[in-house]
Design a protein around this motif. Structure first.
Motif, PDB file in Angstrom:
ATOM      1  N   VAL A 188       0.842  -1.205   0.000  1.00  0.00           N
ATOM      2  CA  VAL A 188       0.000   0.000   0.000  1.00  0.00           C
ATOM      3  C   VAL A 188       0.871   1.247   0.000  1.00  0.00           C
TER       4      VAL A 188
ATOM      5  N   VAL B 205      10.836  16.844  -8.236  1.00  0.00           N
ATOM      6  CA  VAL B 205       9.905  15.814  -7.782  1.00  0.00           C
ATOM      7  C   VAL B 205       8.639  16.480  -7.264  1.00  0.00           C
TER       8      VAL B 205
ATOM      9  N   GLY C 243      13.904   9.369  -0.239  1.00  0.00           N
ATOM     10  CA  GLY C 243      13.325  10.459  -1.023  1.00  0.00           C
ATOM     11  C   GLY C 243      13.910  10.485  -2.431  1.00  0.00           C
TER      12      GLY C 243
ATOM     13  N   THR D  48      12.120   1.546  -5.607  1.00  0.00           N
ATOM     14  CA  THR D  48      10.923   1.214  -4.826  1.00  0.00           C
ATOM     15  C   THR D  48      10.694  -0.300  -4.833  1.00  0.00           C
TER      16      THR D  48
ATOM     17  N   GLU E   4      -2.257   0.504  -9.928  1.00  0.00           N
ATOM     18  CA  GLU E   4      -1.383   1.663 -10.092  1.00  0.00           C
ATOM     19  C   GLU E   4      -1.583   2.612  -8.922  1.00  0.00           C
TER      20      GLU E   4
ATOM     21  N   ARG F 261       1.272   6.700 -11.246  1.00  0.00           N
ATOM     22  CA  ARG F 261       0.493   5.969 -12.268  1.00  0.00           C
ATOM     23  C   ARG F 261       1.334   5.170 -13.250  1.00  0.00           C
TER      24      ARG F 261
ATOM     25  N   ALA G  38      18.459   6.983  -9.036  1.00  0.00           N
ATOM     26  CA  ALA G  38      17.349   6.925  -9.997  1.00  0.00           C
ATOM     27  C   ALA G  38      17.874   6.981 -11.432  1.00  0.00           C
TER      28      ALA G  38
HETATM   29  C1  LIG Z   1      13.378  10.717 -10.559  1.00  0.00           C
HETATM   30  C2  LIG Z   1      12.206  10.265  -9.744  1.00  0.00           C
HETATM   31  C3  LIG Z   1      12.061  10.744  -8.457  1.00  0.00           C
HETATM   32  C4  LIG Z   1      10.978  10.344  -7.670  1.00  0.00           C
HETATM   33  N1  LIG Z   1      10.881  10.825  -6.420  1.00  0.00           N
HETATM   34  C5  LIG Z   1       9.897  10.399  -5.623  1.00  0.00           C
HETATM   35  C6  LIG Z   1       9.793  10.837  -4.283  1.00  0.00           C
HETATM   36  O1  LIG Z   1      10.607  11.637  -3.809  1.00  0.00           O
HETATM   37  N2  LIG Z   1       8.771  10.357  -3.511  1.00  0.00           N
HETATM   38  C7  LIG Z   1       7.857   9.463  -4.016  1.00  0.00           C
HETATM   39  O2  LIG Z   1       6.938   9.027  -3.278  1.00  0.00           O
HETATM   40  N3  LIG Z   1       7.913   9.046  -5.296  1.00  0.00           N
HETATM   41  C8  LIG Z   1       8.913   9.493  -6.109  1.00  0.00           C
HETATM   42  N4  LIG Z   1       8.962   9.082  -7.393  1.00  0.00           N
HETATM   43  C9  LIG Z   1       7.914   8.224  -7.883  1.00  0.00           C
HETATM   44  C10 LIG Z   1       8.200   6.814  -7.451  1.00  0.00           C
HETATM   45  O3  LIG Z   1       9.334   6.349  -8.048  1.00  0.00           O
HETATM   46  C11 LIG Z   1       7.027   5.977  -7.795  1.00  0.00           C
HETATM   47  O4  LIG Z   1       5.959   6.399  -7.014  1.00  0.00           O
HETATM   48  C12 LIG Z   1       7.326   4.519  -7.491  1.00  0.00           C
HETATM   49  O5  LIG Z   1       8.307   4.076  -8.356  1.00  0.00           O
HETATM   50  C13 LIG Z   1       6.152   3.609  -7.651  1.00  0.00           C
HETATM   51  O6  LIG Z   1       5.635   3.763  -8.927  1.00  0.00           O
HETATM   52  P1  LIG Z   1       4.112   4.064  -9.058  1.00  0.00           P
HETATM   53  O7  LIG Z   1       3.713   4.956  -7.940  1.00  0.00           O
HETATM   54  O8  LIG Z   1       3.838   4.473 -10.429  1.00  0.00           O
HETATM   55  O9  LIG Z   1       3.535   2.630  -8.720  1.00  0.00           O
HETATM   56  P2  LIG Z   1       2.601   1.705  -9.568  1.00  0.00           P
HETATM   57  O10 LIG Z   1       3.433   0.708 -10.258  1.00  0.00           O
HETATM   58  O11 LIG Z   1       1.618   2.531 -10.355  1.00  0.00           O
HETATM   59  O12 LIG Z   1       1.866   1.059  -8.312  1.00  0.00           O
HETATM   60  C14 LIG Z   1       1.229  -0.207  -8.373  1.00  0.00           C
HETATM   61  C15 LIG Z   1       1.076  -0.737  -6.978  1.00  0.00           C
HETATM   62  O13 LIG Z   1       2.358  -0.996  -6.410  1.00  0.00           O
HETATM   63  C16 LIG Z   1       2.286  -0.764  -5.012  1.00  0.00           C
HETATM   64  N5  LIG Z   1       3.200   0.312  -4.635  1.00  0.00           N
HETATM   65  C17 LIG Z   1       3.707   1.305  -5.404  1.00  0.00           C
HETATM   66  N6  LIG Z   1       4.513   2.098  -4.684  1.00  0.00           N
HETATM   67  C18 LIG Z   1       4.510   1.613  -3.419  1.00  0.00           C
HETATM   68  C19 LIG Z   1       5.136   1.997  -2.192  1.00  0.00           C
HETATM   69  N7  LIG Z   1       5.939   3.065  -2.121  1.00  0.00           N
HETATM   70  N8  LIG Z   1       4.913   1.259  -1.103  1.00  0.00           N
HETATM   71  C20 LIG Z   1       4.094   0.160  -1.145  1.00  0.00           C
HETATM   72  N9  LIG Z   1       3.481  -0.242  -2.265  1.00  0.00           N
HETATM   73  C21 LIG Z   1       3.683   0.468  -3.381  1.00  0.00           C
HETATM   74  C22 LIG Z   1       0.830  -0.408  -4.699  1.00  0.00           C
HETATM   75  O14 LIG Z   1       0.112  -1.591  -4.417  1.00  0.00           O
HETATM   76  C23 LIG Z   1       0.364   0.191  -6.016  1.00  0.00           C
HETATM   77  O15 LIG Z   1      -1.037   0.142  -6.179  1.00  0.00           O
HETATM   78  C24 LIG Z   1      10.020   9.467  -8.199  1.00  0.00           C
HETATM   79  C25 LIG Z   1      10.156   8.988  -9.509  1.00  0.00           C
HETATM   80  C26 LIG Z   1      11.234   9.371 -10.274  1.00  0.00           C
HETATM   81  C27 LIG Z   1      11.356   8.847 -11.683  1.00  0.00           C
END
Ligand SMILES: Cc1cc2nc3c(=O)[nH]c(=O)nc-3n(C[C@H](O)[C@H](O)[C@H](O)COP(=O)(O)OP(=O)(O)OC[C@H]3O[C@@H](n4cnc5c(N)ncnc54)[C@H](O)[C@@H]3O)c2cc1C
Length: 269
Positions: free
Chosen positions: A7, A23, A99, A106, A127, A132, A230
């Motif tokens: 979650v 970000v 962060g 992740t 997602e 997303r 990243a």
């Molecule tokens: C350069 C860069 C910097 C970023 N910096 C940040 C940042 O500072 N903070 C931040 O929050 N995001 C950051 N992100 C985004 C982060 O990488 C994504 O949120 C993460 O990779 C998950 O992808 P998504 O949210 O699209 O998950 P999806 O693949 O769309 O998620 C699908 C499912 O995976 C599970 N899931 C996803 N993420 C998590 C989680 N964290 N914990 C538990 N379950 C999870 C859930 O069940 C979710 O429904 C960054 C992305 C990039 C490219």
């Protein structure tokens, strides 16, 4: 069954968002449990209820549901909602170095915890409503070298043969597939109607354990995660321009033609 549900805490969909340092500025907005993860929690709860001698979750069911989340300290507020729905306990991986982590980092962090937990089934939403990307479930399956049953519109299990079965709707029809435990299952929002936490559930959740783990607790180092690790970075972002007033057609006998010409000009027809 030992079940994990991944979650994520996300900014409230209705909140005004802005970028800070490449970000999304998450600290300055209200945060909620990712809507789509509520369906994953509900799917896990329903599965336990259907396979429990008591017909209920929790102690005596013979099964357990653990919520797993990577996020800041305040993600525990969203986790608490999942616990009040009926999950048994939770693990929050939180560390200042996380962060700026991308999806590869992740999934690495989540896989590390999931692998140590030895879960039979790992539920995810399809997602997150903030990034997303819809990639984490597949990445988890790949990292853990286990089966993935994605975009499930229905889930059932046969505990005797330790097999999970899903069905999903595709452009070409309904697909049914199954996999032996352990497996990752991502669910779509049409799968169920997530329950509202009851007052009893909310009170019980206050006593449930959220185990907090740092990067070193799970055997990873700061160089594995964060913005430096990243593979993608945001170079520039522009605020969306304010909406301009639309075109109003008053029908004086020619509105149909005017509408068709407008759509043709926009290459819609
Ligand atoms: C350069 C860069 C910097 C970023 N910096 C940040 C940042 O500072 N903070 C931040 O929050 N995001 C950051 N992100 C985004 C982060 O990488 C994504 O949120 C993460 O990779 C998950 O992808 P998504 O949210 O699209 O998950 P999806 O693949 O769309 O998620 C699908 C499912 O995976 C599970 N899931 C996803 N993420 C998590 C989680 N964290 N914990 C538990 N379950 C999870 C859930 O069940 C979710 O429904 C960054 C992305 C990039 C490219």
């Amino acid at each position: 069954m030992k079940i994990a549900v991944c979650v994520k805490q996300v900014p409230d969909s209705w909140a005004e968002k802005k970028m800070a340092g490449g970000v999304l500025d998450r600290a300055g907005v209200d945060a909620v449990l990712n809507d789509l993860d509520e369906y994953a929690i509900e799917a896990a709860l329903a599965l336990v209820e259907a396979n429990s001698p008591t017909g209920a979750t929790g102690e005596g069911s013979g099964h357990s549901i653990t919520l797993i989340s990577m996020g800041p300290e305040r993600a525990s507020e969203s986790i608490r909602k999942g616990l009040s729905m009926g999950a048994d306990d939770a693990i929050l991986i939180t560390d200042p170095a996380l962060g700026g982590s991308d999806s590869l980092a992740t999934s690495l962090v989540l896989a590390q915890v999931l692998s140590a937990g030895g879960y039979d089934l790992i539920f995810c939403g399809t997602e997150s409503t903030d990034a997303r990307m819809s990639v984490i479930p597949a990445m988890l399956a790949e990292r853990l070298q286990i089966s993935q049953l994605t975009f499930a519109g229905a889930v059932s299990v046969d505990t005797t043969s330790a097999t999970a079965k899903i069905s999903r709707v595709t452009d070409s029809g309904i697909e049914e597939m199954s996999a032996a435990f352990p497996a990752v299952i991502s669910v779509i929002e049409k799968i169920n109607e997530p329950r509202y936490p009851s007052f009893k559930g909310i009170m019980a959740a206050k006593k449930k354990i959220i185990e907090s783990k740092s990067l070193s607790d799970i055997g990873l180092s700061t160089s594995d995660v964060g913005s430096d690790a990243a593979l993608s970075s945001v170079e520039d972002a522009q605020a969306r321009p304010p909406r301009s007033a639309g075109i109003k057609l008053v029908d004086e006998g020619n509105a149909g033609t005017a509408l068709a010409e407008f759509l043709a000009e926009k290459r819609v027809i």
